[in-house]
Design a protein around this motif. Structure first.
Motif, mmCIF file in Angstrom:
data_model
loop_
_atom_site.group_PDB
_atom_site.id
_atom_site.type_symbol
_atom_site.label_atom_id
_atom_site.label_comp_id
_atom_site.label_asym_id
_atom_site.label_seq_id
_atom_site.Cartn_x
_atom_site.Cartn_y
_atom_site.Cartn_z
ATOM 1 N N ALA A 1 -9.765 2.824 10.566
ATOM 2 C CA ALA A 1 -9.079 4.100 10.479
ATOM 3 C C ALA A 1 -10.007 5.209 10.020
ATOM 4 N N HIS B 1 2.630 7.012 -6.509
ATOM 5 C CA HIS B 1 1.407 7.812 -6.628
ATOM 6 C C HIS B 1 0.367 7.100 -7.489
ATOM 7 N N LEU C 1 -14.677 13.926 3.528
ATOM 8 C CA LEU C 1 -13.233 14.182 3.642
ATOM 9 C C LEU C 1 -12.453 13.410 2.580
ATOM 10 N N ALA D 1 0.829 -1.208 0.000
ATOM 11 C CA ALA D 1 0.000 0.000 0.000
ATOM 12 C C ALA D 1 0.866 1.262 0.000
ATOM 13 N N THR D 2 2.150 1.119 -0.260
ATOM 14 C CA THR D 2 3.132 2.220 -0.331
ATOM 15 C C THR D 2 3.401 2.883 1.019
ATOM 16 N N LEU D 3 2.982 2.268 2.108
ATOM 17 C CA LEU D 3 3.200 2.896 3.417
ATOM 18 C C LEU D 3 4.581 2.572 3.974
ATOM 19 N N ARG E 1 -1.168 4.380 -5.520
ATOM 20 C CA ARG E 1 -2.172 4.908 -4.570
ATOM 21 C C ARG E 1 -3.486 5.231 -5.257
ATOM 22 N N GLU E 2 -3.396 5.639 -6.532
ATOM 23 C CA GLU E 2 -4.633 5.949 -7.268
ATOM 24 C C GLU E 2 -5.476 4.703 -7.508
ATOM 25 N N ARG F 1 2.247 14.359 -0.081
ATOM 26 C CA ARG F 1 2.796 13.758 1.139
ATOM 27 C C ARG F 1 2.770 14.742 2.316
ATOM 28 N N ASP G 1 -2.263 6.432 8.357
ATOM 29 C CA ASP G 1 -2.029 5.423 7.311
ATOM 30 C C ASP G 1 -3.055 5.562 6.195
ATOM 31 N N ARG G 2 -4.295 5.692 6.590
ATOM 32 C CA ARG G 2 -5.351 5.846 5.592
ATOM 33 C C ARG G 2 -5.051 7.050 4.691
ATOM 34 N N LEU G 3 -4.669 8.170 5.319
ATOM 35 C CA LEU G 3 -4.402 9.377 4.536
ATOM 36 C C LEU G 3 -3.208 9.160 3.613
ATOM 37 N N ARG G 4 -2.170 8.488 4.129
ATOM 38 C CA ARG G 4 -0.969 8.300 3.309
ATOM 39 C C ARG G 4 -1.173 7.285 2.196
ATOM 40 N N SER G 5 -2.219 6.465 2.307
ATOM 41 C CA SER G 5 -2.475 5.504 1.237
ATOM 42 C C SER G 5 -3.271 6.158 0.097
ATOM 43 N N LEU G 6 -3.681 7.401 0.304
ATOM 44 C CA LEU G 6 -4.436 8.102 -0.748
ATOM 45 C C LEU G 6 -3.465 8.823 -1.687
ATOM 46 N N PRO G 7 -3.884 9.016 -2.930
ATOM 47 C CA PRO G 7 -3.018 9.738 -3.865
ATOM 48 C C PRO G 7 -3.044 11.241 -3.604
ATOM 49 N N ILE G 8 -2.514 11.649 -2.466
ATOM 50 C CA ILE G 8 -2.486 13.081 -2.129
ATOM 51 C C ILE G 8 -1.056 13.495 -1.831
ATOM 52 N N LEU H 1 -7.924 18.999 4.737
ATOM 53 C CA LEU H 1 -7.521 18.383 6.002
ATOM 54 C C LEU H 1 -7.590 19.372 7.161
ATOM 55 N N GLY I 1 -4.561 4.858 13.170
ATOM 56 C CA GLY I 1 -4.504 4.390 11.791
ATOM 57 C C GLY I 1 -5.002 5.393 10.766
ATOM 58 N N VAL I 2 -5.487 6.563 11.236
ATOM 59 C CA VAL I 2 -5.984 7.568 10.291
ATOM 60 C C VAL I 2 -4.851 8.069 9.401
#
Lengths: 326, 262
Positions: free
Chosen positions: A93, A79, A106, A57-59, A82-83, B108, B99-106, B21, B96-97
Motif C-alpha cells: 500500500a 486512536h 508523507l 488495525a481499527t479498519l 492506531r498510535e 478520519r 487502508d494504510r492512511l486509515r490505520s494511522l492516528p490521523i 495529503l 490499499g493506500v
C-alpha cells in the motif's frame, strides 16, 4: 521512543465475530499475543485472516467481541491503538506515483514529524531496508520485493510497538522472502510484537513463536510450531531404494507395516506411521526382499502435513490463484 | 468517553494532515505529466476548436462566440474534472493506500478532505488556464477582476458539491476505469444538454424544458452574468440551490458508501 516492554500481552482478542451479508468471516475468534513475540495466523484463503487483521488495525468494526491492543481497547480508544500499530497489507500500500522518499515523507508528516525529521526518519529506514539507492525513484518502478520493503518501511515510521503483517511475502521470490524474514527477525529483536498472517507454513515455522490456525472463521488449533507438529502424532517414514525398479517392492513392504497407504513420489516411497517400532521390521523385510536401500528416514511431520490433517486440505491450494503480480 | 481517555486529533493537526495529503495529490502531477496534460491540453483544445470551428456558424464571429462559450466551457471542464476525485479515491481504495492512511492516528476526514482540496487546486489551475487562453483569443470581461473571482468562486463551490457524486462513484466502482466510463456516460449528456455551446431556443421544445433547469445551464448563465454581463441574481441563486441539493443528497450517500466499503 523506546519500546515499552510491558509484561502483559500486546494483543488480546475475545470472541471476534464479523459477518458480511450471509457470509460469516469470523465466527468467534480468540487471540493472544505476548509482547515481543510473533504470532503466526495460518489459514487457507478466505479463512478470515485478513478480516481479523483489519479489525485489530481499527479498519473494521467487529459485530461482536472485543480486543485490547497495546493496552488500549479497540472500540473505546481506536486512536490510541492506531498510535501503537503499524500495518503492512497483502497488497503493498504505497503511492506508486510518488518516490520512495516522498512516500516516507508523507507518512512522517502525517504522524506529526517536522519536514526535516520526517526526511531523516525516511532516509534512515530506506537505508536500513536497502532502498537508499532507489529513494528518488517512483515506487512504480520498484520490483515486488522492493515495494514490500517500502511498504514495511512506511509502516515503521511511527516506531510501532505492534506490527501487523498481512501475508507479507505472498507473490515474492525466495530471495526477497528471505530478506523480509530477516527484517522481521530484527524488529522482533528490538521488542516489536508481530502478528503475521500467512498461507506459507514454512514462513510461520521460521518466524512464529506461536501459531493459530484459522479455518472458516474459527480457531481450530493453537500452539507452538513444535506442539502443533506433535499433535498429529504421526511421523513420516521414507525409503529410497538404490534401484528404482524396487519401488513397488518397497511400497508393498511399507503397506504391510501399517494401515496407511504408502505414497510413491519420484524415487522414494513414504508412509505415515504412528509408532517408530516398525523400523526394525521394515529393515528386516527389505533385506529379505533383497532391496538395497539408498536412504531411509523417519521424520516429524511438517506444518504442511499438520495443516492437512487439521483442515482436511493442503494449505497452499489457494495460494497460486491469490498471488499478486506485484 | 472523556477527552482524557480518548485521544482526538486537534483541529490544527487535522488541517496539517489535510494539507499534507493535498501535497501528496499535487506532487503526483510531477511524476505523472499525463495528468497535467489532461488538465491543460483538453481545455485549450476545446476552446480553440469551438471558437474557430463552430464560432462562425453558431454566432456571427468567433470573437462573439468566445464571449458566449468561454464561461460555459469553464463549467463543463470543471464538472468533468470532479471525476478525478472519484478516480483518485478509487485507486487509493483498490491499492490499499486508503487502508494504510486509515490505520494511522490521523483525522478520519483528512484522506478525503486532502484529496478534494488538491482537486480544487487543480480545477482552479484549469480555470485560470482557460481564462488565459480566452483572453489571448480576445475574450473580454466587463465584470472585471471581481466578476472573474466571483465566477471562479461560484464554480469551485459547485464543484465541491459535485465532488460528492464523484466520491460516491469512486467508492462504488470496482476500478478507476469504471469511474471514467461513468464520467463519459453521465457527464457528457449532462453538460451538453445545456446552453453552454448553443442558445436554448435552438433546441426542440422537450429538450428546452430540461436545458432550462439543468444546473450546467444555470451555472453557465451565472458565470456569463458575473464576467460578461446579463442577469446575475437568479442564475447564481439557482446554481447555489442546485449545489446545496446535490451536496445534501450525495454527501450522506458518499459517506455511508465509504464507511461500508472500508
Amino acid at each position: 521512543m523506546t519500546h515499552a516492554t510491558s509484561t502483559g500481552p500486546a494483543i488480546v482478542a475475545e470472541g471476534l465475530v464479523k459477518r458480511f451479508g450471509d457470509t460469516t468471516a469470523l465466527d468467534g475468534v480468540d487471540l493472544e499475543v505476548a509482547s515481543g513475540t510473533v504470532l503466526g495466523v495460518l489459514g487457507p484463503n478466505g479463512a478470515g485472516k485478513t478480516t481479523a487483521v483489519r479489525i485489530l488495525a481499527t479498519l473494521l468494526r467487529p459485530d461482536a467481541g472485543r480486543a485490547v491492543v497495546a493496552g488500549h481497547d479497540l472500540a473505546a480508544a481506536p486512536h490510541r491503538v492506531r498510535e501503537a500499530i503499524g500495518l503492512t497489507g497483502q497488497y503493498a500500500a504505497v503511492d506508486e506515483t510518488l518516490t520512495g522518499a516522498e512516500n516516507m515523507l508523507l507518512i512522517g508528516r502525517l504522524l506529526g514529524l517536522s519536514r526535516t525529521a520526517a526526511r531523516a526518519r525516511g532516509a534512515d529506514l530506506l537505508g536500513r531496508f536497502g532502498l537508499a539507492d532507489a529513494a528518488q525513484r517512483a515506487a512504480k518502478t520498484y520490483s515486488g520485493g522492493m515495494r514490500r520493503r517500502l511498504d514495511l518501511a512506511a509502516s515503521l515510521v511511527g516506531s510501532p510497538r505492534v506490527l501487523y503483517l498481512d501475508e507479507p511475502t505472498t507473490g515474492l521470490d525466495p530471495r526477497s522472502r528471505n530478506d523480509l524474514w530477516d527484517i522481521v527477525r530484527g524488529l522482533v529483536a528490538d521488542g516489536v510484537t508481530v502478528l503475521l498472517t500467512t498461507q506459507y507454513l514454512d514462513e510461520a515455522d521460521r518466524l512464529a513463536d506461536d501459531i493459530v490456525v484459522i479455518d472458516h472463521g474459527r480457531v481450530i488449533a493453537t500452539g507452538t510450531p513444535a506442539e502443533l507438529k506433535a499433535r498429529t502424532g504421526a511421523q513420516t517414514l521414507s525409503v529410497r531404494p538404490a534401484d528404482a525398479a524396487h519401488l513397488p517392492t518397497v511400497a508393498a513392504a511399507l503397506a504391510a507395516l501399517d494401515h496407511a497407504a504408502p505414497e510413491t513420489s519420484g524415487d522414494q516411497v513414504s508412509v505415515r506411521v504412528a509408532d517408530a517400532d516398525v523400523l526394525p521390521h521394515l529393515v528386516r523385510r527389505l533385506d529379505a526382499d533383497g532391496v538395497a536401500v539408498a536412504e531411509l528416514s523417519l521424520r516429524n511431520p511438517s506444518l504442511d502435513e499438520v495443516f492437512l490433517s487439521l483442515t482436511g486440505r493442503p494449505a497452499e491450494s489457494g495460494a497460486a490463484q491469490n498471488e499478486v503480480p506485484a | 468517553m472523556t477527552a482524557a481517555t480518548v485521544a482526538r486529533v486537534s483541529p490544527a493537526a487535522a488541517l496539517q494532515q489535510t494539507l499534507t495529503l493535498s501535497w501528496r495529490s499535487l506532487v503526483q502531477i510531477r511524476h505523472n505529466p499525463m495528468e497535467l496534460l489532461d488538465l491543460s491540453i483538453t481545455p485549450i483544445m476545446f476552446v480553440l476548436l469551438f471558437t474557430y470551428v463552430f464560432g462562425g456558424a453558431i454566432a456571427d464571429s468567433p470573437q462573439q462566440y468566445l464571449q458566449f462559450m468561454l464561461p460555459g466551457i469553464i463549467v463543463q471542464n470543471t464538472i468533468f474534472a470532479t471525476m478525478y476525485t472519484g478516480m483518485g479515491l478509487n485507486s487509493d481504495l483498490t491499492k490499499g493506500v486508503f487502508d494504510r492512511l486509515r490505520s494511522l492516528p490521523i483525522a478520519r476526514s483528512a484522506p478525503l478532505a486532502g484529496r478534494i482540496l488538491a482537486d480544487t487546486v487543480k480545477q482552479a489551475w484549469a480555470i485560470a488556464l482557460l481564462l488565459a487562453i480566452g483572453f489571448a483569443l480576445g475574450f473580454r470581461a466587463p465584470g472585471g477582476v471581481l466578476g472573474i473571482l466571483a465566477a471562479t468562486g461560484l464554480m469551485l463551490l459547485f464543484a465541491l458539491a459535485a465532488a460528492w457524486i464523484a466520491v460516491l462513484v469512486g467508492v462504488l466502482a470496482s476500478d478507476p476505469e469504471k469511474v471514467q466510463v461513468y464520467g463519459f456516460t453521465v457527464m457528457f449528456p449532462l453538460t451538453f444538454t445545456s446552453n453552454i455551446f448553443v442558445q436554448t431556443e435552438s433546441m426542440p421544445g422537450w429538450l428546452q424544458a430540461w436545458v432550462k433547469v439543468n444546473p450546467v445551464t444555470l451555472l453557465a448563465d451565472a458565470m456569463r452574468g458575473l464576467m460578461v454581463g446579463g442577469p446575475v441574481a437568479r442564475p447564481v441563486v439557482l446554481s447555489l440551490v442546485w449545489g446545496a441539493v446535490i451536496a445534501l443528497v450525495f454527501a450522506p450517500l458518499a459517506v455511508r458508501a465509504v464507511r461500508r466499503r472500508v
